[in-house]
Design a protein around this motif. Structure first.
Motif, PDB file in Angstrom:
ATOM      1  N   GLN A  95       1.011  -1.233   0.056  1.00 44.86           N
ATOM      2  CA  GLN A  95       0.058  -0.018   0.014  1.00 44.86           C
ATOM      3  C   GLN A  95       0.728   1.134  -0.235  1.00 44.86           C
ATOM      4  N   MET A  96       0.809   2.057  -1.037  1.00 44.83           N
ATOM      5  CA  MET A  96       1.548   3.220  -1.176  1.00 44.83           C
ATOM      6  C   MET A  96       0.679   4.430  -1.038  1.00 44.83           C
ATOM      7  N   ASN A  97       0.937   5.247  -0.092  1.00 46.17           N
ATOM      8  CA  ASN A  97       0.239   6.664   0.183  1.00 46.17           C
ATOM      9  C   ASN A  97       1.243   7.729  -0.049  1.00 46.17           C
ATOM     10  N   SER A  98       0.556   8.882   0.051  1.00 44.23           N
ATOM     11  CA  SER A  98       1.373  10.161  -0.141  1.00 44.23           C
ATOM     12  C   SER A  98       2.622   9.971  -1.133  1.00 44.23           C
ATOM     13  N   LEU A  99       2.294   9.486  -2.468  1.00 39.85           N
ATOM     14  CA  LEU A  99       3.294   9.303  -3.375  1.00 39.85           C
ATOM     15  C   LEU A  99       4.103  10.467  -3.868  1.00 39.85           C
ATOM     16  N   LYS A 100       5.309  10.241  -4.210  1.00 42.14           N
ATOM     17  CA  LYS A 100       5.908  11.445  -4.566  1.00 42.14           C
ATOM     18  C   LYS A 100       6.481  11.137  -5.999  1.00 42.14           C
ATOM     19  N   PRO A 101       7.012  12.199  -6.842  1.00 40.13           N
ATOM     20  CA  PRO A 101       7.413  12.036  -8.174  1.00 40.13           C
ATOM     21  C   PRO A 101       8.810  10.800  -7.976  1.00 40.13           C
ATOM     22  N   GLU A 102       9.586  10.801  -7.001  1.00 36.30           N
ATOM     23  CA  GLU A 102      10.684  10.140  -6.829  1.00 36.30           C
ATOM     24  C   GLU A 102      10.433   8.870  -6.535  1.00 36.30           C
ATOM     25  N   ASP A 103       9.119   8.495  -6.525  1.00 36.69           N
ATOM     26  CA  ASP A 103       8.720   6.863  -6.280  1.00 36.69           C
ATOM     27  C   ASP A 103       8.406   6.415  -7.486  1.00 36.69           C
ATOM     28  N   THR A 104       8.544   7.209  -8.553  1.00 34.75           N
ATOM     29  CA  THR A 104       8.343   6.700  -9.957  1.00 34.75           C
ATOM     30  C   THR A 104       9.396   5.455 -10.235  1.00 34.75           C
ATOM     31  N   ALA A 105       9.071   4.400 -10.657  1.00 36.09           N
ATOM     32  CA  ALA A 105       9.922   3.369 -10.747  1.00 36.09           C
ATOM     33  C   ALA A 105       9.102   2.058 -11.419  1.00 36.09           C
ATOM     34  N   VAL A 106       9.758   1.052 -11.697  1.00 38.37           N
ATOM     35  CA  VAL A 106       9.164  -0.416 -11.791  1.00 38.37           C
ATOM     36  C   VAL A 106       9.209  -0.997 -10.372  1.00 38.37           C
ATOM     37  N   TYR A 107       8.229  -1.640 -10.025  1.00 41.23           N
ATOM     38  CA  TYR A 107       8.122  -2.286  -8.750  1.00 41.23           C
ATOM     39  C   TYR A 107       8.085  -3.962  -8.918  1.00 41.23           C
ATOM     40  N   TYR A 108       8.898  -4.453  -8.121  1.00 44.64           N
ATOM     41  CA  TYR A 108       9.088  -5.969  -8.305  1.00 44.64           C
ATOM     42  C   TYR A 108       9.119  -6.465  -6.912  1.00 44.64           C
ATOM     43  N   CYS A 109       8.549  -7.671  -6.699  1.00 41.60           N
ATOM     44  CA  CYS A 109       8.498  -8.386  -5.455  1.00 41.60           C
ATOM     45  C   CYS A 109       9.323  -9.615  -5.701  1.00 41.60           C
ATOM     46  N   ASN A 110       9.977 -10.186  -4.413  1.00 39.11           N
ATOM     47  CA  ASN A 110      10.800 -11.158  -4.470  1.00 39.11           C
ATOM     48  C   ASN A 110      11.474 -11.747  -3.177  1.00 39.11           C
ATOM     49  N   LYS A 111      11.946 -12.623  -3.142  1.00 37.61           N
ATOM     50  CA  LYS A 111      12.440 -12.975  -1.563  1.00 37.61           C
ATOM     51  C   LYS A 111      13.692 -12.056  -1.128  1.00 37.61           C
ATOM     52  N   VAL A 112      13.835 -11.839   0.221  1.00 38.48           N
ATOM     53  CA  VAL A 112      14.944 -10.846   0.642  1.00 38.48           C
ATOM     54  C   VAL A 112      16.131 -11.688   1.149  1.00 38.48           C
ATOM     55  N   ARG A 113      16.016 -12.972   1.246  1.00 37.32           N
ATOM     56  CA  ARG A 113      16.717 -13.956   1.601  1.00 37.32           C
ATOM     57  C   ARG A 113      17.281 -15.102   0.861  1.00 37.32           C
ATOM     58  N   GLY A 114      18.540 -15.470   0.685  1.00 35.82           N
ATOM     59  CA  GLY A 114      18.596 -16.897  -0.080  1.00 35.82           C
ATOM     60  C   GLY A 114      18.627 -16.613  -1.458  1.00 35.82           C
ATOM     61  N   ILE A 115      18.219 -17.618  -2.497  1.00 34.00           N
ATOM     62  CA  ILE A 115      18.532 -17.462  -3.625  1.00 34.00           C
ATOM     63  C   ILE A 115      17.119 -16.931  -4.168  1.00 34.00           C
ATOM     64  N   TYR A 116      17.168 -15.731  -5.058  1.00 39.34           N
ATOM     65  CA  TYR A 116      16.074 -15.157  -5.782  1.00 39.34           C
ATOM     66  C   TYR A 116      15.088 -16.202  -6.290  1.00 39.34           C
ATOM     67  N   ILE A 117      13.742 -15.796  -6.390  1.00 38.38           N
ATOM     68  CA  ILE A 117      13.029 -16.638  -7.361  1.00 38.38           C
ATOM     69  C   ILE A 117      13.216 -15.679  -8.622  1.00 38.38           C
ATOM     70  N   LYS A 118      12.899 -16.393  -9.834  1.00 39.33           N
ATOM     71  CA  LYS A 118      12.925 -15.639 -11.054  1.00 39.33           C
ATOM     72  C   LYS A 118      12.056 -14.651 -10.833  1.00 39.33           C
ATOM     73  N   TRP A 119      12.944 -13.301 -11.359  1.00 42.80           N
ATOM     74  CA  TRP A 119      12.053 -12.079 -11.296  1.00 42.80           C
ATOM     75  C   TRP A 119      10.832 -12.048 -12.377  1.00 42.80           C
ATOM     76  N   GLY A 120       9.770 -11.383 -11.794  1.00 42.86           N
ATOM     77  CA  GLY A 120       8.735 -11.030 -12.630  1.00 42.86           C
ATOM     78  C   GLY A 120       8.915 -10.092 -13.432  1.00 42.86           C
ATOM     79  N   GLN A 121       7.883  -9.635 -14.148  1.00 48.73           N
ATOM     80  CA  GLN A 121       8.025  -8.417 -15.133  1.00 48.73           C
ATOM     81  C   GLN A 121       7.684  -6.857 -14.433  1.00 48.73           C
TER      82      GLN A 121
END
Length: 115
Positions: A81-107
Motif C-alpha cells: 500500500q503506497m500513500n502520499s506518493l512522490k515523483p521520486e517514487d516513480t519506478a518499476v516495482y518488483y517483489c521477490n525473496k529477501v534472503r537466499g536465492i532469488y525467485i526468477k524475477w517477474g515483469q
C-alpha cells in the motif's frame, strides 16, 4: 517452479495512493521472507519494504510512514500500500525473496507519479 506476478501499478498524481499486489505460485510461499523492490531508469534495484514469514515488517527510510507491506499466505500474495506518493517514487516495482536465492524475477509493475 515458483513464479511471481506483480500488478496494480499505474499513473497517479503526487499525493495519491496505489496498492500493488504480488501473486506467487508454489506451496512454500508462506515460508519466505518477501520484499518489494523498485528500479528507476538508470538506477539499481533497491529494496523498499520487507515482511518476514511471521509478519515482521521493515522499510527503507525513503518510504517509511508512507508505504505498508502486508501478506496473505492463504492467497500466496504480498501487497504494498503506497500513500502520499512522490515523483521520486516513480519506478518499476518488483517483489521477490529477501534472503537466499532469488525467485526468477517477474515483469514488475510500473508506477509513475506526476508532479
Amino acid at each position: 517452479q515458483v513464479q511471481l506476478v506483480e500488478s496494480g501499478g499505474g499513473l497517479v498524481q503526487a499525493g495519491g495512493s496505489l496498492r500493488l499486489s504480488c501473486a506467487a505460485s508454489g506451496s512454500l510461499f508462506s515460508m519466505y521472507d518477501m520484499g518489494w523492490y523498485r528500479q528507476a531508469p538508470g538506477k539499481q534495484r533497491d529494496l523498499v519494504a520487507s515482511i518476514t514469514s511471521s509478519g515482521t515488517t521493515d522499510y527503507a527510510d525513503s518510504v517509511k510512514g508512507r508505504f505498508t507491506i502486508s501478506r496473505d499466505n492463504a492467497k500466496n500474495t504480498v501487497y504494498l500500500q503506497m500513500n502520499s506518493l512522490k515523483p521520486e517514487d516513480t519506478a518499476v516495482y518488483y517483489c521477490n525473496k529477501v534472503r537466499g536465492i532469488y525467485i526468477k524475477w517477474g515483469q514488475g509493475t510500473q508506477v509513475t507519479v506526476s508532479s
